[in-house]
Design a protein around this motif. Structure first.
Motif, PDB file in Angstrom:
ATOM      1  N   ASN A 144     -16.908 -39.899 -10.752  1.00 57.85           N
ATOM      2  CA  ASN A 144     -16.689 -39.831 -12.195  1.00 57.85           C
ATOM      3  C   ASN A 144     -16.159 -38.459 -12.565  1.00 57.85           C
ATOM      4  O   ASN A 144     -15.243 -38.328 -13.386  1.00 57.85           O
ATOM      5  CB  ASN A 144     -17.986 -40.119 -12.930  1.00 57.85           C
ATOM      6  N   HIS A 145     -16.755 -37.452 -11.950  1.00 62.07           N
ATOM      7  CA  HIS A 145     -16.313 -36.087 -12.220  1.00 62.07           C
ATOM      8  C   HIS A 145     -14.852 -35.928 -11.785  1.00 62.07           C
ATOM      9  O   HIS A 145     -14.027 -35.346 -12.503  1.00 62.07           O
ATOM     10  CB  HIS A 145     -17.234 -35.101 -11.514  1.00 62.07           C
ATOM     11  N   VAL A 146     -14.537 -36.455 -10.615  1.00 60.94           N
ATOM     12  CA  VAL A 146     -13.175 -36.379 -10.099  1.00 60.94           C
ATOM     13  C   VAL A 146     -12.247 -37.158 -11.028  1.00 60.94           C
ATOM     14  O   VAL A 146     -11.146 -36.702 -11.381  1.00 60.94           O
ATOM     15  CB  VAL A 146     -13.104 -36.906  -8.654  1.00 60.94           C
ATOM     16  N   LEU A 147     -12.676 -38.360 -11.432  1.00 60.40           N
ATOM     17  CA  LEU A 147     -11.864 -39.192 -12.326  1.00 60.40           C
ATOM     18  C   LEU A 147     -11.673 -38.486 -13.673  1.00 60.40           C
ATOM     19  O   LEU A 147     -10.591 -38.525 -14.253  1.00 60.40           O
ATOM     20  CB  LEU A 147     -12.492 -40.556 -12.535  1.00 60.40           C
ATOM     21  N   ASN A 148     -12.766 -37.888 -14.156  1.00 61.57           N
ATOM     22  CA  ASN A 148     -12.674 -37.176 -15.431  1.00 61.57           C
ATOM     23  C   ASN A 148     -11.685 -36.005 -15.304  1.00 61.57           C
ATOM     24  O   ASN A 148     -10.916 -35.721 -16.231  1.00 61.57           O
ATOM     25  CB  ASN A 148     -14.026 -36.651 -15.880  1.00 61.57           C
ATOM     26  N   ALA A 149     -11.750 -35.346 -14.139  1.00 66.04           N
ATOM     27  CA  ALA A 149     -10.817 -34.252 -13.925  1.00 66.04           C
ATOM     28  C   ALA A 149      -9.388 -34.776 -13.876  1.00 66.04           C
ATOM     29  O   ALA A 149      -8.458 -34.179 -14.441  1.00 66.04           O
ATOM     30  CB  ALA A 149     -11.160 -33.519 -12.638  1.00 66.04           C
ATOM     31  N   ILE A 151      -8.310 -37.529 -15.253  1.00 67.58           N
ATOM     32  CA  ILE A 151      -7.960 -37.989 -16.601  1.00 67.58           C
ATOM     33  C   ILE A 151      -7.606 -36.780 -17.465  1.00 67.58           C
ATOM     34  O   ILE A 151      -6.671 -36.818 -18.263  1.00 67.58           O
ATOM     35  CB  ILE A 151      -9.100 -38.812 -17.206  1.00 67.58           C
ATOM     36  N   ALA A 152      -8.380 -35.725 -17.291  1.00 67.03           N
ATOM     37  CA  ALA A 152      -8.093 -34.518 -18.068  1.00 67.03           C
ATOM     38  C   ALA A 152      -6.716 -33.984 -17.697  1.00 67.03           C
ATOM     39  O   ALA A 152      -5.976 -33.504 -18.556  1.00 67.03           O
ATOM     40  CB  ALA A 152      -9.160 -33.484 -17.828  1.00 67.03           C
ATOM     41  N   ASP A 153      -6.383 -34.055 -16.399  1.00 63.46           N
ATOM     42  CA  ASP A 153      -5.063 -33.600 -15.965  1.00 63.46           C
ATOM     43  C   ASP A 153      -3.974 -34.503 -16.528  1.00 63.46           C
ATOM     44  O   ASP A 153      -2.925 -34.026 -16.959  1.00 63.46           O
ATOM     45  CB  ASP A 153      -4.963 -33.614 -14.446  1.00 63.46           C
ATOM     46  N   THR A 154      -4.220 -35.779 -16.515  1.00 64.33           N
ATOM     47  CA  THR A 154      -3.237 -36.715 -17.060  1.00 64.33           C
ATOM     48  C   THR A 154      -3.199 -36.629 -18.576  1.00 64.33           C
ATOM     49  O   THR A 154      -2.157 -36.835 -19.190  1.00 64.33           O
ATOM     50  CB  THR A 154      -3.540 -38.161 -16.647  1.00 64.33           C
ATOM     51  N   ASP A 155      -4.279 -36.273 -19.197  1.00 66.33           N
ATOM     52  CA  ASP A 155      -4.333 -36.148 -20.652  1.00 66.33           C
ATOM     53  C   ASP A 155      -3.519 -34.932 -21.090  1.00 66.33           C
ATOM     54  O   ASP A 155      -2.879 -34.924 -22.133  1.00 66.33           O
ATOM     55  CB  ASP A 155      -5.763 -35.984 -21.151  1.00 66.33           C
ATOM     56  N   CYS A 164     -11.920 -41.119 -23.618  1.00 64.12           N
ATOM     57  CA  CYS A 164     -12.932 -41.913 -24.313  1.00 64.12           C
ATOM     58  C   CYS A 164     -12.894 -43.336 -23.812  1.00 64.12           C
ATOM     59  O   CYS A 164     -13.905 -44.004 -23.773  1.00 64.12           O
ATOM     60  CB  CYS A 164     -12.699 -41.886 -25.823  1.00 64.12           C
ATOM     61  N   ALA A 165     -11.733 -43.792 -23.443  1.00 64.22           N
ATOM     62  CA  ALA A 165     -11.614 -45.157 -22.976  1.00 64.22           C
ATOM     63  C   ALA A 165     -12.134 -45.286 -21.548  1.00 64.22           C
ATOM     64  O   ALA A 165     -12.614 -46.339 -21.164  1.00 64.22           O
ATOM     65  CB  ALA A 165     -10.159 -45.606 -23.049  1.00 64.22           C
TER      66      ALA A 165
END
Length: 182
Positions: A144-149, A151-155, A164-165
């Protein structure tokens, strides 16, 4: 006067003594018998007087009292013996009950030990599952942390806020895993 002639039989002297001896013997035996009867009568009267005396009556009363006391003591002894036999029977029954209860207790202890062993095995299994689930949760957190990272990079590359999604499915997955563990 003329001489008188007496006619008597002539007997030898031994026969005279014999006839007189038989009469004398019968007389002596009769007198002795009478003396014995008189003596026995006197003794009987003496015995009757003694038997009816106060001391003798007291002795008879004491004998009767002793017999009564002896009878009562025999009854009490018999009752005590019955009580003793009943107590022995109860002791035997109690001992048998104790032995049965001890055997039952031993069986219960063995069954309890077996149940404890089963529960310990189950606890060990559940602990392994919990450790596995904890490791899975930790792995999923890292992911999740990796995915969040990511996602943050893609965001940062895209102006949409898609973090949020992505969070709700991960949150649902974590809640599901924790529900399984409980």
């Amino acid at each position: 006067m003329a001489p008188i002639l007496y006619d008597y039989r002539k007997m030898p002297m031994d026969d005279i003594w014999k006839e007189d001896g038989d009469k004398r013997c019968k007389l002596v035996v009769g007198i002795l018998g009478l003396l014995v009867i008189v003596l026995l009568g006197v003794l009987l009267i003496f015995f009757i007087i003694k038997a009816n005396s106060e001391a003798c009556q007291d002795g008879l009363r004491a004998v009767m009292e002793c017999r009564n006391v002896t009878y009562l003591l025999q009854q009490e002894l018999a009752e005590a013996q019955r009580g003793f036999r009943d107590a022995e029977a109860q002791a035997v029954t109690c001992n048998q009950t104790v032995m049965a209860l001890m055997a039952s207790l031993d069986a219960e202890k063995a069954q309890g030990r077996k149940k404890v062993e089963e529960l310990e095995g189950e606890i060990t299994t559940l602990n392994h599952k919990l450790q596995d689930a904890s490791a899975e949760v930790e792995r999923l957190r890292r992911e999740n942390h990796v995915l969040n990272a990511r996602i943050a990079d893609t965001d940062s590359a895209s102006p949409q806020d898609s973090s949020c999604a992505a969070e709700p499915p991960l949150l649902i997955l974590l809640q599901g895993l924790s529900a399984l563990l409980l």
